[in-house]
Design a protein around this motif. Structure first.
Motif, PDB file in Angstrom:
ATOM      1  N   LYS A  18       0.831  -1.215   0.000  1.00  8.95           N
ATOM      2  CA  LYS A  18       0.000   0.000   0.000  1.00  8.95           C
ATOM      3  C   LYS A  18       0.861   1.258   0.000  1.00  8.95           C
TER       4      LYS A  18
ATOM      5  N   ARG B 170      -4.323   3.370  -5.838  1.00  2.64           N
ATOM      6  CA  ARG B 170      -4.965   2.470  -4.862  1.00  2.64           C
ATOM      7  C   ARG B 170      -6.474   2.609  -4.873  1.00  2.64           C
TER       8      ARG B 170
ATOM      9  N   HIS C   7      -8.233  -4.777  -4.767  1.00  2.74           N
ATOM     10  CA  HIS C   7      -7.380  -4.527  -3.606  1.00  2.74           C
ATOM     11  C   HIS C   7      -5.933  -4.334  -4.082  1.00  2.74           C
ATOM     12  N   PRO C   8      -5.223  -3.336  -3.566  1.00  4.71           N
ATOM     13  CA  PRO C   8      -3.869  -3.048  -4.068  1.00  4.71           C
ATOM     14  C   PRO C   8      -2.883  -4.209  -3.929  1.00  4.71           C
TER      15      PRO C   8
END
Length: 312
Positions: free
Chosen positions: A189, A197, A202-203
């Motif tokens: 993240k 992001r 989802h990153p």
């Protein structure tokens, strides 16, 4: 031991694709929750036989319970499916009538924090499908070079921020080993810019996929196993392949198309010189996709594709 509960994707379609019959011999290369194996045994009653392969000892223990009613008609082998040819030679030397691959990670592996596959649960970095093997995601993240990590994330995760993520991983581990999935998610993240992001999945999704593939050498094993599967089939035997992401599907498509191809001589030659004959015919030109109803019941089915080939 916790229950190994897994919903099989494209269950009916994949087993139908094998054209199962009584007396036939079939291989489930990815036993998992045993959903496909159970249906194959039901469809091949009273005397069809099944060879089931899995790396995961937890899945195997569960499958023995699920398949208890079929005792005597199945054999479970703890192995990677890259050993398919050896296994068929040992237990069905004359060849088999059908082979099934259901690729990807089983729901219990994703859902149980201790396995380290999920970016949604904090757990020790592991990601081994076969936990008897020594190499884990912990080893990769903490010992591989920055360039090696970047290559893995870019190639297997198709993550455009792979180089930056690898740089942040190497910087973070200078302070101490990266031991948990939660630590790794925080690093990812931090590496991906905030604007990026906010878009897409989802990153950490692509990076976790990439690490899992690398730890288990999934794509190399898959290509070898699919090529061997074609050779292990009897005439009219079929192979069903369920994939869950583009890298897997690309390999499955390429192997099936290559096996279905005949002459490869240059087009200017008036007569074939190579003598190559197709080994396989494609049962469907385009992949079979899950129904809207199945995706609604099981969102993990959304990306699934089924390809089927028949030995000539």
């Amino acid at each position: 031991m916790s229950d190994f509960y897994h919903v099989s994707v494209l269950l009916e379609e994949a087993v139908d694709g094998l054209a199962p019959r009584s007396g036939g011999v079939y291989v489930d290369c990815t036993l998992g929750g045993a959903g496909h194996s159970k249906l194959i045994l039901e469809r091949t009653a009273p005397d069809g036989r099944l060879i089931a392969i899995d790396q995961d000892l937890q899945a195997i223990a569960n499958a023995k319970r699920v398949l208890a009613d079929f005792t005597g008609r199945f054999r479970i082998v703890h192995a990677n499916f890259r050993e398919l040819k050896r296994i068929v030679e040992e237990y069905a030397a004359e060849g088999v009538d059908g082979i099934l691959f259901d690729l990807g990670v089983s729901s219990p592996q994703l859902d149980e924090g201790e396995r380290g596959f999920s970016y949604m649960r904090d757990a020790p970095l592991d990601m081994r499908m076969d936990r008897t093997q020594p190499f884990s995601a912990y080893d990769l993240v903490n010992t591989w070079s920055e360039s090696q990590i970047a290559e893995v994330i870019f190639r297997y995760g198709e993550e455009r921020w792979g180089k930056r993520i690898a740089e942040f991983i190497v910087q973070a581990r200078k302070k101490g080993p990266i031991q948990t999935t939660g630590q790794l998610v925080d690093i990812i993240k931090a590496a991906i810019p905030a604007a990026a992001r906010r878009e897409g999945p989802h990153p950490a999704k692509r990076t976790f996929q990439a690490l899992r593939i690398a730890v288990n050498d999934e794509l190399n094993a898959l290509e070898q196993a699919l090529q061997d599967a074609v050779d292990c089939l009897k005439p009219s035997g079929r192979v069903s392949i369920i994939t869950f992401h583009s890298l897997e599907d690309r390999i499955a498509k390429h192997v099936l198309q290559a096996a279905a191809k005949g002459c490869i001589c240059p087009p200017e030659l008036p007569v074939c010189q190579c003598g190559r004959q197709p080994k396989l015919k494609l049962v469907a030109r385009k992949p079979i996709l899950p129904s809207e109803a199945e995706v609604e019941r099981n969102p993990r089915a959304r990306s699934a594709k089924l390809r089927i080939g028949e030995r000539i």
